[in-house]
Design a protein around this motif. Sequence first.
Motif, PDB file in Angstrom:
ATOM      1  N   THR A  57       0.822  -1.218   0.000  1.00 34.19           N
ATOM      2  CA  THR A  57       0.000   0.000   0.000  1.00 34.19           C
ATOM      3  C   THR A  57       0.852   1.263   0.000  1.00 34.19           C
ATOM      4  N   VAL A  58       2.176   1.128   0.256  1.00 29.84           N
ATOM      5  CA  VAL A  58       3.049   2.313   0.329  1.00 29.84           C
ATOM      6  C   VAL A  58       4.052   2.297  -0.824  1.00 29.84           C
ATOM      7  N   ASN A  59       5.006   1.399  -0.764  1.00 32.02           N
ATOM      8  CA  ASN A  59       5.962   1.308  -1.884  1.00 32.02           C
ATOM      9  C   ASN A  59       5.481   0.214  -2.852  1.00 32.02           C
ATOM     10  N   PHE A  60       4.410   0.519  -3.534  1.00 30.95           N
ATOM     11  CA  PHE A  60       3.710  -0.460  -4.386  1.00 30.95           C
ATOM     12  C   PHE A  60       4.640  -1.076  -5.419  1.00 30.95           C
ATOM     13  N   ASP A  61       5.339  -0.243  -6.196  1.00 29.49           N
ATOM     14  CA  ASP A  61       6.174  -0.755  -7.285  1.00 29.49           C
ATOM     15  C   ASP A  61       7.265  -1.684  -6.764  1.00 29.49           C
ATOM     16  N   LEU A  62       7.909  -1.293  -5.649  1.00 27.46           N
ATOM     17  CA  LEU A  62       8.989  -2.093  -5.081  1.00 27.46           C
ATOM     18  C   LEU A  62       8.454  -3.451  -4.614  1.00 27.46           C
ATOM     19  N   THR A  63       7.349  -3.423  -3.869  1.00 26.76           N
ATOM     20  CA  THR A  63       6.773  -4.667  -3.339  1.00 26.76           C
ATOM     21  C   THR A  63       6.270  -5.561  -4.468  1.00 26.76           C
TER      22      THR A  63
ATOM     23  N   GLU B 245      14.270 -24.688   0.916  1.00 23.74           N
ATOM     24  CA  GLU B 245      15.540 -24.592   1.658  1.00 23.74           C
ATOM     25  C   GLU B 245      16.263 -23.285   1.287  1.00 23.74           C
ATOM     26  N   GLU B 246      16.236 -22.988   0.011  1.00 25.11           N
ATOM     27  CA  GLU B 246      16.949 -21.816  -0.509  1.00 25.11           C
ATOM     28  C   GLU B 246      16.397 -20.508   0.066  1.00 25.11           C
ATOM     29  N   PHE B 247      15.077 -20.482   0.337  1.00 27.91           N
ATOM     30  CA  PHE B 247      14.430 -19.236   0.758  1.00 27.91           C
ATOM     31  C   PHE B 247      14.400 -19.036   2.278  1.00 27.91           C
ATOM     32  N   VAL B 248      14.989 -19.940   3.008  1.00 27.49           N
ATOM     33  CA  VAL B 248      15.015 -19.759   4.467  1.00 27.49           C
ATOM     34  C   VAL B 248      15.600 -18.394   4.854  1.00 27.49           C
ATOM     35  N   PRO B 249      16.764 -17.963   4.274  1.00 33.13           N
ATOM     36  CA  PRO B 249      17.311 -16.648   4.645  1.00 33.13           C
ATOM     37  C   PRO B 249      16.432 -15.479   4.196  1.00 33.13           C
ATOM     38  N   HIS B 250      15.581 -15.725   3.163  1.00 30.36           N
ATOM     39  CA  HIS B 250      14.787 -14.621   2.604  1.00 30.36           C
ATOM     40  C   HIS B 250      13.389 -14.549   3.207  1.00 30.36           C
ATOM     41  N   SER B 251      13.067 -15.420   4.156  1.00 30.78           N
ATOM     42  CA  SER B 251      11.684 -15.527   4.625  1.00 30.78           C
ATOM     43  C   SER B 251      11.192 -14.248   5.304  1.00 30.78           C
ATOM     44  N   LYS B 252      12.074 -13.508   5.951  1.00 33.64           N
ATOM     45  CA  LYS B 252      11.660 -12.263   6.638  1.00 33.64           C
ATOM     46  C   LYS B 252      11.142 -11.251   5.618  1.00 33.64           C
ATOM     47  N   SER B 253      11.956 -10.977   4.592  1.00 27.37           N
ATOM     48  CA  SER B 253      11.553  -9.998   3.564  1.00 27.37           C
ATOM     49  C   SER B 253      10.304 -10.474   2.834  1.00 27.37           C
ATOM     50  N   LEU B 254      10.276 -11.746   2.466  1.00 24.51           N
ATOM     51  CA  LEU B 254       9.153 -12.276   1.692  1.00 24.51           C
ATOM     52  C   LEU B 254       7.867 -12.255   2.507  1.00 24.51           C
ATOM     53  N   SER B 255       7.934 -12.669   3.763  1.00 23.17           N
ATOM     54  CA  SER B 255       6.710 -12.688   4.586  1.00 23.17           C
ATOM     55  C   SER B 255       6.197 -11.277   4.850  1.00 23.17           C
ATOM     56  N   ASP B 256       7.123 -10.310   5.029  1.00 24.34           N
ATOM     57  CA  ASP B 256       6.694  -8.910   5.232  1.00 24.34           C
ATOM     58  C   ASP B 256       5.908  -8.418   4.007  1.00 24.34           C
ATOM     59  N   ALA B 257       6.463  -8.713   2.837  1.00 22.79           N
ATOM     60  CA  ALA B 257       5.796  -8.281   1.599  1.00 22.79           C
ATOM     61  C   ALA B 257       4.434  -8.945   1.466  1.00 22.79           C
ATOM     62  N   LEU B 258       4.353 -10.236   1.777  1.00 22.04           N
ATOM     63  CA  LEU B 258       3.088 -10.971   1.634  1.00 22.04           C
ATOM     64  C   LEU B 258       2.049 -10.504   2.641  1.00 22.04           C
ATOM     65  N   ILE B 259       2.486 -10.287   3.877  1.00 22.77           N
ATOM     66  CA  ILE B 259       1.521  -9.894   4.927  1.00 22.77           C
ATOM     67  C   ILE B 259       0.953  -8.505   4.657  1.00 22.77           C
ATOM     68  N   SER B 260       1.686  -7.677   3.902  1.00 25.72           N
ATOM     69  CA  SER B 260       1.129  -6.357   3.554  1.00 25.72           C
ATOM     70  C   SER B 260      -0.109  -6.498   2.672  1.00 25.72           C
ATOM     71  N   LEU B 261      -0.298  -7.694   2.070  1.00 26.54           N
ATOM     72  CA  LEU B 261      -1.479  -7.930   1.218  1.00 26.54           C
ATOM     73  C   LEU B 261      -2.758  -8.073   2.030  1.00 26.54           C
ATOM     74  N   GLN B 262      -2.638  -8.217   3.359  1.00 25.32           N
ATOM     75  CA  GLN B 262      -3.850  -8.399   4.171  1.00 25.32           C
ATOM     76  C   GLN B 262      -4.768  -7.185   4.114  1.00 25.32           C
ATOM     77  N   MET B 263      -4.215  -6.035   3.710  1.00 30.17           N
ATOM     78  CA  MET B 263      -5.041  -4.828   3.560  1.00 30.17           C
ATOM     79  C   MET B 263      -5.742  -4.793   2.194  1.00 30.17           C
ATOM     80  N   VAL B 264      -5.253  -5.618   1.294  1.00 30.89           N
ATOM     81  CA  VAL B 264      -5.736  -5.539  -0.102  1.00 30.89           C
ATOM     82  C   VAL B 264      -6.479  -6.803  -0.527  1.00 30.89           C
TER      83      VAL B 264
END
Length: 1138
Positions: A136-142, A206-225
Amino acid sequence: MQNSVGTMSRAVMSSQQKIAEKLTILNDRGIGMLTRIYNIKKQGQVWKACGDPKAKPSYLIDKNLESAVKYIVKKFPVVDTRNNSQQLSQLHKEKQEILKNLALYYFTFVDVMEFKDHVSELLNTIDACQVFFDITVNFDLTKNYLDLVVTYTTLMIMVSRIEERKAIVGLYNYAHEMLHGASDREYPRLGQMIVDYENPLKKMMEEFVPHSKSLSDALISLQMVYPRRNLSAEQWRNAQLLSLISAPSTMLNPAQSDTMPCEYLSLDTMEKWIVFGFILCHGNLNSDAAALSLWKIALQSSSCLALFRDEVFHVHKVAEDLFMNIKGYNKRIADIRECRETALSHAGPLHRERRKFLRSALKELATVLADQPGLLGPKALFVFMALSFARDEIIWLLRHADNIPRTRNSDDFIDKHVAELIYYMEELRAHVRKYGPVMQRYYVQYLSGFDAVVLNELVQNLSVCPEDESIIMSSFVNTMTSLSVKQVEDGEVFDFRGMRLDWFRLQAYTSVSKASLNLSDHKELGKMMNTIIFHTKMVDSLVEMLVETSDLSLFCRAFEKMFHQCLELPSQSRYSIAFPLVCTHFMSCTHELCPEERHHIGDRSLSLCNMFLDEMAKQARNLITDICTEQCTLSDQLLPKHCAKTISQAVNKKSKKQTGKKGEPEREKPGVESMRKNRLLVTNLDKLHTALSELCFSINYVPNLVVWEHTFTPREYLTSHLEIRFTKSIVGMTMYNQATQEIAKPSELLTSVKAYMTVLQSIENYVQIDITRVFNNVLLQQTQHLDSHGEPTITSLYTNWYLETLLRQVSNGHIAYFPAMKAFVNLPTESELTFNAEEYSDISEMRALSELLGPYGMKFLSESLMWHISSQVAELKKLVVENVDVLTQMRTSFDKPDQMAALFKRLTSVDSVLKRMTIIGVILSFRSLAQEALKDVLSCHIPFLVSSVEDFKDHIPRETDMKVAMNVYELSSASGLPCEIDPALVVALSSQKSENISPEEEYKIACLLMVFVAVSLPTLASNVMSQYSPAIEGHCNNIHCLAKAINQIAAALFTIHKGSIEDRLKEFLALASSSLLKIGQETDKTTTRNRESVYLLLDMIVQESPFLTMDLLESCFPYVLLRNAYHAVYKQSVTSSA
């Protein structure tokens, strides 16, 4: 450890990382790579090599090489080429070919590996920078971040689905090793990647374990949309979604939202983000209720997701299999099973109701905007929301229609009204394209007058604004402030791509954890900029916005089935144009990284569009044909022949005679079908007209449409089909039966053709086509011997019938020409004819024939008649040649009766000469009927032109050169006017000149032919059938036709041989008179049985001839004999009647 992370974080925080640029490039490249991998699996020459067994390279299917290929696959990626030379020896011969043919596929896999490396590097950078994501804020980046994750995941799944990937890579490397003595430098890593990603999702989890923080933050922002977008039709209806007229007072207010780009974001895209995202960072499903909620909603919406184009991903089964192997995930597996059941039982009806709601919502929106296009300015957001919602529902339906679960009711995945939804989408797209300048004017003023001011205030109120960010923000304000309506009016091309990329960069700069200006603290700025970016797109990127929100280029597999369902349903046929219009979308799914598929997709779009338009035109043609058939039946009821029964009943009623059985139903009179007791009564004709008007609306919807630089004109398809069907119908309505020689009467055919033409003319009320052009093309072709397809026409059919059937029966003595009736009439004979000659040859029928065939057709009929005459003349000349010596003597001895009698006995084939001349006379009589009818018809249609031609003919000076005169006669003859010399006969006889006979000899034969006929006339008196009948003004054996034959043949022959027609006819008259006077002295009653009837031939010949006069006849043959002859035949006629 913390210090090292912090140092690394600071090292990568700067704008040098170019996150925005990398996301943009990698997303585009990812789609290109997906297209290439998809094509290896599916399309063109490339995919055929791996997807179609018949088209695979020989070394993949050759039985001799099979063991070698299997060995390479089995040992992949490490193939020991030295110790297994026996198994691999067969490949040694093919190494050059293998290297050449597999290079494209091999390096595509190498490109995938490089793409994977770049993605991994960027994801690590994003993690290190601790980027803040909020849709909802940095739409293009997310959005770009989530798109990259899904594209990467999809690509690896697609690679794993290529069955021969190991064979291709292994074979290529083996060939490379054989030729260059070493493996390809990329092979070790590539081979390992293919092995590692055998089960791609498991590896990527397995590969995405280190990226889970960034990915989950981006996904959870969808709860508004996402939950707000994934509502039922009932909730949409209650909220009056997309309605412009629900609140009239706010109709002119701009449609606003804090999350403008999220409003038209594809629901399908969001579901893919959530499903793939939470599979990759599945740990959050156990720890975050919001994540679990999003995951469940997404799983309940579909039973499968689109991977790429028609490749699907059965999400429940895959997720369940993955989670099976993870300890403590029993609850998640139970959730998946529950969601699968919900999806199977509720998703179909839910989406069906959504489509139903969207049909009415889009119809309302399109109707209002068509009436008030100015509303496209403030309500543009509604348009793109409507398009996006409809596109999502259509794609969902298509995907599930191709992948229906066996245990479920398939009716939920069959929508016969989908064409209506696509149609309204196309209507909205057309409004946007048509009224683009209106939207530009509105948003140029919006950007400069409102957005620039608000953004400037927001920037001024920022507590901290570093120099780089400040420069970018100022450039935004300056760009918007400089806009003016005059730029739109002057047709200036706007381009805000730079501004949008700058905003994307700014989002990346301000979303990292250590940024001086942190976007997470200034969400209002982000939301305002997202709105501004939407407004700039309304000025310079309307076409791109249409592609983004309503592109249906994936609409391929169920396309034809849905189209045919649409045509079958009369209420939906008006929307069938939607299918050809969607073909214009197909090229937008191509990518520059896979140029080889452009031709395949282009050809597919052209063939589909052609097929749709052709089917629509065929359907319309069939409806028109059915209407024509009905109208022809009604028109047939008005034919004169049907009134006989009514007249008979009226006469019997008057005379009080009882006919027929009691209780016999009274015959319905024409016009009964128009009398209705109530409006609810619907006839078959009503249904046909309704169906036709609906379909014609569709055909008339667009004048033309462009598909892959080819222009299609729907109306031309209909015109073409109408021409073909009209041609077939006209020929069919003649009802010609070659076996029985039956054919429709010209007047009845004319009535049917007129009824047909009336219906076709009414088509102009439905579609803007030139039906006159159809008539001209078809009817003109029907005046020729063959039409443009080489098929027989009504001209050839009627010409053949009149020559081969009617005139042949005249020659056989079954039919006679009655001058009094100007018709051919059946004679009472033992064998009854199957037709009544009078019904085909009277004046009304001949006029109808002229109307149908026109001057060209009648000219062809005349030429055919003349060809038959010329063949008879050729035979007559042969008979003359046989008797040339006798005839030469008779020509100079007509005043020596005894010598003439002796010479006459030496003549052979006398009867044959008379019979052939009679046949010629009959044909010429028929032609005179046809010419007279043509003149009558043309006098009605072009009276001034006919009168001019007639005047021209009547005033040719006698001294005019014969060639000039013949040209005038030809014009006159084509107009149906009678001529002294028949030009068609002259042309026909001219082509007969023999090569071995001199012109003088030809002339002599022509003269002797007239002598032969003249001296043969007395023999007619002995024929029983030669009796003259005053009632018909002729003889029953048609010898009265000799008059026309003698005059016309003499005129034609002596025109060709440049002799004096008048002199030759005088000579003929002298010989004929002399010969006939002799039979006056005969006493044998048999010989003189019909002497008086034959005498009358002389009078007929003179009456018929423009070159002979009664004075001349009087000098040769006393008129008293003619008068007595007339008296005798009339007296005999009265006696016979009594």
